[in-house]
Design a protein around this motif. Structure first.
Motif, mmCIF file in Angstrom:
data_model
loop_
_atom_site.group_PDB
_atom_site.id
_atom_site.type_symbol
_atom_site.label_atom_id
_atom_site.label_comp_id
_atom_site.label_asym_id
_atom_site.label_seq_id
_atom_site.Cartn_x
_atom_site.Cartn_y
_atom_site.Cartn_z
ATOM 1 N N THR A 86 99.045 -17.270 27.171
ATOM 2 C CA THR A 86 98.171 -18.361 26.725
ATOM 3 C C THR A 86 96.717 -17.905 26.668
ATOM 4 O OG1 THR A 86 98.031 -19.179 28.992
ATOM 5 C CG2 THR A 86 99.700 -20.161 27.583
ATOM 6 N N THR A 87 96.303 -17.044 27.608
ATOM 7 C CA THR A 87 94.943 -16.518 27.580
ATOM 8 C C THR A 87 94.750 -15.606 26.378
ATOM 9 O OG1 THR A 87 94.905 -16.588 29.982
ATOM 10 C CG2 THR A 87 93.213 -15.276 28.908
ATOM 11 N N LEU A 88 95.740 -14.773 26.096
ATOM 12 C CA LEU A 88 95.666 -13.896 24.929
ATOM 13 C C LEU A 88 95.602 -14.712 23.648
ATOM 14 C CD1 LEU A 88 95.703 -11.048 23.783
ATOM 15 C CD2 LEU A 88 98.204 -11.160 23.806
ATOM 16 N N ALA A 89 96.390 -15.767 23.559
ATOM 17 C CA ALA A 89 96.370 -16.628 22.369
ATOM 18 C C ALA A 89 95.013 -17.298 22.214
ATOM 19 C CB ALA A 89 97.479 -17.661 22.451
ATOM 20 N N ALA A 90 94.413 -17.721 23.314
ATOM 21 C CA ALA A 90 93.093 -18.358 23.252
ATOM 22 C C ALA A 90 92.038 -17.377 22.744
ATOM 23 C CB ALA A 90 92.711 -18.892 24.628
ATOM 24 N N TRP A 91 92.086 -16.121 23.221
ATOM 25 C CA TRP A 91 91.144 -15.108 22.745
ATOM 26 C C TRP A 91 91.356 -14.807 21.264
ATOM 27 C CZ3 TRP A 91 86.780 -13.687 24.733
ATOM 28 C CH2 TRP A 91 86.562 -13.799 26.103
ATOM 29 N N MET A 92 92.595 -14.768 20.841
ATOM 30 C CA MET A 92 92.885 -14.504 19.426
ATOM 31 C C MET A 92 92.374 -15.645 18.546
ATOM 32 S SD MET A 92 96.678 -12.788 19.635
ATOM 33 C CE MET A 92 96.887 -12.847 17.871
ATOM 34 N N ILE A 93 92.575 -16.869 18.986
ATOM 35 C CA ILE A 93 92.078 -18.016 18.224
ATOM 36 C C ILE A 93 90.557 -17.985 18.154
ATOM 37 C CG2 ILE A 93 91.852 -20.530 18.281
ATOM 38 C CD1 ILE A 93 94.751 -20.585 19.374
ATOM 39 N N ALA A 94 89.914 -17.695 19.266
ATOM 40 C CA ALA A 94 88.445 -17.621 19.280
ATOM 41 C C ALA A 94 87.949 -16.517 18.349
ATOM 42 C CB ALA A 94 87.954 -17.384 20.700
ATOM 43 N N PHE A 95 88.622 -15.385 18.358
ATOM 44 C CA PHE A 95 88.241 -14.286 17.473
ATOM 45 C C PHE A 95 88.350 -14.697 16.010
ATOM 46 C CE2 PHE A 95 89.572 -10.727 14.799
ATOM 47 C CZ PHE A 95 88.481 -9.894 14.944
ATOM 48 N N TYR A 96 89.445 -15.340 15.646
ATOM 49 C CA TYR A 96 89.634 -15.752 14.258
ATOM 50 C C TYR A 96 88.645 -16.840 13.845
ATOM 51 C CZ TYR A 96 93.815 -12.924 13.931
ATOM 52 O OH TYR A 96 94.700 -11.874 13.915
ATOM 53 N N VAL A 97 88.309 -17.731 14.747
ATOM 54 C CA VAL A 97 87.312 -18.756 14.430
ATOM 55 C C VAL A 97 85.956 -18.110 14.165
ATOM 56 C CG1 VAL A 97 86.000 -20.673 15.422
ATOM 57 C CG2 VAL A 97 88.490 -20.648 15.598
ATOM 58 N N VAL A 98 85.565 -17.165 15.006
ATOM 59 C CA VAL A 98 84.286 -16.470 14.815
ATOM 60 C C VAL A 98 84.311 -15.657 13.522
ATOM 61 C CG1 VAL A 98 82.782 -14.667 15.775
ATOM 62 C CG2 VAL A 98 83.713 -16.454 17.258
ATOM 63 N N ALA A 99 85.433 -15.011 13.226
ATOM 64 C CA ALA A 99 85.539 -14.230 11.989
ATOM 65 C C ALA A 99 85.433 -15.129 10.760
ATOM 66 C CB ALA A 99 86.858 -13.461 11.967
ATOM 67 N N ILE A 100 86.072 -16.276 10.795
ATOM 68 C CA ILE A 100 86.013 -17.206 9.660
ATOM 69 C C ILE A 100 84.603 -17.754 9.491
ATOM 70 C CG2 ILE A 100 86.785 -19.480 8.885
ATOM 71 C CD1 ILE A 100 89.560 -18.720 10.055
ATOM 72 N N LEU A 101 83.949 -18.098 10.589
ATOM 73 C CA LEU A 101 82.567 -18.581 10.493
ATOM 74 C C LEU A 101 81.638 -17.496 9.955
ATOM 75 C CD1 LEU A 101 82.203 -20.647 13.777
ATOM 76 C CD2 LEU A 101 82.309 -21.514 11.444
ATOM 77 N N GLY A 102 81.822 -16.269 10.386
ATOM 78 C CA GLY A 102 81.003 -15.171 9.876
ATOM 79 C C GLY A 102 81.215 -14.942 8.397
ATOM 80 N N ALA A 103 82.484 -15.011 7.961
ATOM 81 C CA ALA A 103 82.777 -14.838 6.539
ATOM 82 C C ALA A 103 82.169 -15.976 5.726
ATOM 83 C CB ALA A 103 84.286 -14.772 6.325
ATOM 84 N N ALA A 104 82.252 -17.192 6.241
ATOM 85 C CA ALA A 104 81.674 -18.338 5.528
ATOM 86 C C ALA A 104 80.160 -18.206 5.411
ATOM 87 C CB ALA A 104 82.049 -19.638 6.234
ATOM 88 N N LEU A 105 79.508 -17.751 6.473
ATOM 89 C CA LEU A 105 78.062 -17.546 6.420
ATOM 90 C C LEU A 105 77.681 -16.443 5.439
ATOM 91 C CD1 LEU A 105 77.095 -17.916 10.176
ATOM 92 C CD2 LEU A 105 76.479 -19.439 8.295
ATOM 93 N N ALA A 106 78.457 -15.374 5.406
ATOM 94 C CA ALA A 106 78.171 -14.288 4.469
ATOM 95 C C ALA A 106 78.348 -14.746 3.025
ATOM 96 C CB ALA A 106 79.091 -13.096 4.761
ATOM 97 N N ILE A 107 79.417 -15.482 2.759
ATOM 98 C CA ILE A 107 79.644 -15.997 1.405
ATOM 99 C C ILE A 107 78.526 -16.960 1.011
ATOM 100 C CG2 ILE A 107 81.169 -17.478 0.036
ATOM 101 C CD1 ILE A 107 83.514 -16.155 1.577
ATOM 102 N N GLY A 108 78.109 -17.800 1.947
ATOM 103 C CA GLY A 108 77.013 -18.729 1.675
ATOM 104 C C GLY A 108 75.708 -18.011 1.379
ATOM 105 N N ALA A 109 75.433 -16.936 2.106
ATOM 106 C CA ALA A 109 74.201 -16.177 1.880
ATOM 107 C C ALA A 109 74.215 -15.509 0.507
ATOM 108 C CB ALA A 109 74.018 -15.135 2.973
#
Length: 61
Positions: A8-31
């Motif tokens: 469950t801890t590993l899954a939480a870290w993976m979800i957090a990583f993917y959320v940060v990656a998606i937000l970073g990609a969205a910010l880059a596309i927006g820029a």
């Protein structure tokens, strides 16, 4: 002592990583979109295609 991994801890870290990656990609596309849209009026006034306008920009670096 051997380290144990809680799935469950590993899954939480993976979800957090993917959320940060998606937000970073969205910010880059927006820029990039903001940059292209802010230069559109200049490009249209010069009657240049997207390729000719941004191709010159890419070759100046």
């Amino acid at each position: 002592m051997a380290a144990s991994f809680d799935p469950t801890t590993l899954a939480a870290w993976m979800i957090a990583f993917y959320v940060v990656a998606i937000l970073g990609a969205a910010l880059a596309i927006g820029a990039v979109a903001e940059f292209v849209l802010s230069n559109r009026s200049v490009r249209v006034a010069r009657r240049q295609t997207v390729r000719s306008y941004y191709g010159g920009l890419a070759h100046t670096h």
